[in-house]
Design a protein around this motif. Sequence first.
Motif, PDB file in Angstrom:
ATOM      1  N   GLY A  32      21.170  40.388-136.934  1.00 13.31           N
ATOM      2  CA  GLY A  32      19.876  39.905-136.482  1.00 13.31           C
ATOM      3  C   GLY A  32      18.892  41.028-136.242  1.00 13.31           C
ATOM      4  O   GLY A  32      19.239  42.199-136.178  1.00 13.31           O
ATOM      5  N   THR A  33      17.618  40.676-136.142  1.00 15.76           N
ATOM      6  CA  THR A  33      16.558  41.633-135.865  1.00 15.76           C
ATOM      7  C   THR A  33      15.844  41.184-134.620  1.00 15.76           C
ATOM      8  O   THR A  33      15.190  40.151-134.606  1.00 15.76           O
ATOM      9  CB  THR A  33      15.572  41.713-137.045  1.00 15.76           C
ATOM     10  N   ASP A 203      30.375  42.022-133.249  1.00 11.87           N
ATOM     11  CA  ASP A 203      30.906  43.382-133.301  1.00 11.87           C
ATOM     12  C   ASP A 203      30.811  43.997-134.693  1.00 11.87           C
ATOM     13  O   ASP A 203      31.181  45.155-134.899  1.00 11.87           O
ATOM     14  CB  ASP A 203      32.355  43.432-132.792  1.00 11.87           C
ATOM     15  N   GLY A 204      30.316  43.242-135.661  1.00 12.50           N
ATOM     16  CA  GLY A 204      30.109  43.776-136.996  1.00 12.50           C
ATOM     17  C   GLY A 204      31.351  43.956-137.829  1.00 12.50           C
ATOM     18  O   GLY A 204      31.290  44.523-138.920  1.00 12.50           O
ATOM     19  N   ARG A 205      32.485  43.445-137.394  1.00 11.73           N
ATOM     20  CA  ARG A 205      33.730  43.690-138.102  1.00 11.73           C
ATOM     21  C   ARG A 205      34.117  42.589-139.082  1.00 11.73           C
ATOM     22  O   ARG A 205      35.036  42.751-139.872  1.00 11.73           O
ATOM     23  CB  ARG A 205      34.872  43.912-137.104  1.00 11.73           C
ATOM     24  N   LEU A 245      22.136  30.745-140.781  1.00 11.31           N
ATOM     25  CA  LEU A 245      22.623  31.345-139.539  1.00 11.31           C
ATOM     26  C   LEU A 245      21.741  32.537-139.188  1.00 11.31           C
ATOM     27  O   LEU A 245      21.315  33.287-140.064  1.00 11.31           O
ATOM     28  CB  LEU A 245      24.066  31.828-139.699  1.00 11.31           C
ATOM     29  N   LEU A 246      21.501  32.717-137.896  1.00 13.05           N
ATOM     30  CA  LEU A 246      20.738  33.864-137.401  1.00 13.05           C
ATOM     31  C   LEU A 246      21.422  34.389-136.153  1.00 13.05           C
ATOM     32  O   LEU A 246      21.577  33.656-135.176  1.00 13.05           O
ATOM     33  CB  LEU A 246      19.296  33.456-137.081  1.00 13.05           C
ATOM     34  N   LEU A 247      21.844  35.653-136.188  1.00 12.91           N
ATOM     35  CA  LEU A 247      22.518  36.263-135.044  1.00 12.91           C
ATOM     36  C   LEU A 247      21.570  37.206-134.334  1.00 12.91           C
ATOM     37  O   LEU A 247      21.043  38.149-134.933  1.00 12.91           O
ATOM     38  CB  LEU A 247      23.759  37.029-135.508  1.00 12.91           C
ATOM     39  N   LEU A 248      21.354  36.970-133.036  1.00 13.27           N
ATOM     40  CA  LEU A 248      20.550  37.839-132.185  1.00 13.27           C
ATOM     41  C   LEU A 248      21.414  38.224-130.995  1.00 13.27           C
ATOM     42  O   LEU A 248      21.656  37.406-130.107  1.00 13.27           O
ATOM     43  CB  LEU A 248      19.284  37.124-131.724  1.00 13.27           C
ATOM     44  N   GLY A 249      21.904  39.462-130.992  1.00 12.15           N
ATOM     45  CA  GLY A 249      22.862  39.861-129.974  1.00 12.15           C
ATOM     46  C   GLY A 249      24.143  39.069-130.142  1.00 12.15           C
ATOM     47  O   GLY A 249      24.764  39.102-131.201  1.00 12.15           O
ATOM     48  N   ARG A 250      24.518  38.319-129.118  1.00  9.77           N
ATOM     49  CA  ARG A 250      25.686  37.435-129.223  1.00  9.77           C
ATOM     50  C   ARG A 250      25.292  35.972-129.402  1.00  9.77           C
ATOM     51  O   ARG A 250      26.158  35.107-129.400  1.00  9.77           O
ATOM     52  CB  ARG A 250      26.577  37.585-127.989  1.00  9.77           C
ATOM     53  N   ARG A 266      26.680  30.970-127.884  1.00  8.74           N
ATOM     54  CA  ARG A 266      26.973  32.329-127.439  1.00  8.74           C
ATOM     55  C   ARG A 266      28.397  32.669-127.862  1.00  8.74           C
ATOM     56  O   ARG A 266      29.362  32.016-127.454  1.00  8.74           O
ATOM     57  CB  ARG A 266      26.816  32.489-125.925  1.00  8.74           C
ATOM     58  N   LEU A 267      28.526  33.715-128.686  1.00 14.08           N
ATOM     59  CA  LEU A 267      29.809  34.110-129.242  1.00 14.08           C
ATOM     60  C   LEU A 267      30.455  35.224-128.432  1.00 14.08           C
ATOM     61  O   LEU A 267      29.765  36.011-127.761  1.00 14.08           O
ATOM     62  CB  LEU A 267      29.625  34.606-130.678  1.00 14.08           C
TER      63      LEU A 267
END
Length: 323
Positions: A32-33, A203-205, A245-250, A266-267
């Motif tokens: 996300g940005t 976590d980018g994994r 899908l859009l991820l911003l932080g968690r 919230r993940l």
Amino acid sequence: MPRSTHRSVTRRNLLVSAAATGAAALLGPLGGTAHAAAAPGRWPTALPLPAGFRPEGIAIGHSPYAYFGSLGNGDVYRASLATGRGRLLSTGPGDGHPTVGLKIDRAERRLFLAGGWGRAIRVVDARSGAPLRSYDLAESVMVNDVVLTPGAAWFTDSYRPQLYRLALDRAGDPVGDPAVVPLGGDWVQGADFTANGIERTPDGRALLVVNTIADGGTLMRVEPATGAATAVDLGGLKIPNGDGLLLLGRHLYVVQQASNEVNVVRLDAAGTRGTPVARITDPRFRIPTTAAAWGDRIYLPNARFDVDPTPTTEYEAVAVARA
């Protein structure tokens, strides 16, 4: 992109190579940005798009501009978030060769385009719109959405249980041809349309992929090195209409297009489980498909899949407050 649209337009071998060298490490940090500054209140909350454009994907980089792809002919349109005015940036390949999902890289030099049922992956110059690369894939594929990581661009295939990995060098340029990463583990493939949006875990994994079939619609966590998929515990939330899908932080924003809503989950850091924390609706939603963020706003194109598209059909993107 939903099943209904695919059916109304067209009924829906690369070498199988995982190309897994360092894949998990290359995914990088949070997706996300998130921009520190809020969008000024005078900025428009709706962005008009060209008549007959048929938007589906949206991308926003560090600059306050949104990029939209056309399901009609693959055109890319660029609009200012500050004024709402825009222009055609890139001319697409023509009828039957759409642009579905798209993403802009961190340098704002390249746009990576998912070519839908045109069975292609394309890369264009984000400033001039000039074509840079094009990759033709196998028959009976539907290249739906894309996410960028530091080492690769990852694309979903809605017709086959596989992802495409396009390697990127340190400058962000594509290297070689897209590699096929077969999906296994908990992955359930439907008769035709199955995979949709794609993101990274906090976590980018690993990768997160919408599966519209499994367990009534759910999210899958995919190991990039092997393609092994594990269902994500969403606390009882079903996403049969899950699209972008859009991820911003968690916080993961899941666009449920035919439901005219966005679910916010919230993940945990690994992306193995999530708790629904918000549901965004808006009377201006007309089947939104994907989402991108700027400041305190989320921008979503209205695809209007509930009407037959014509050259004069009106389209727009709308902005709503972040949860």
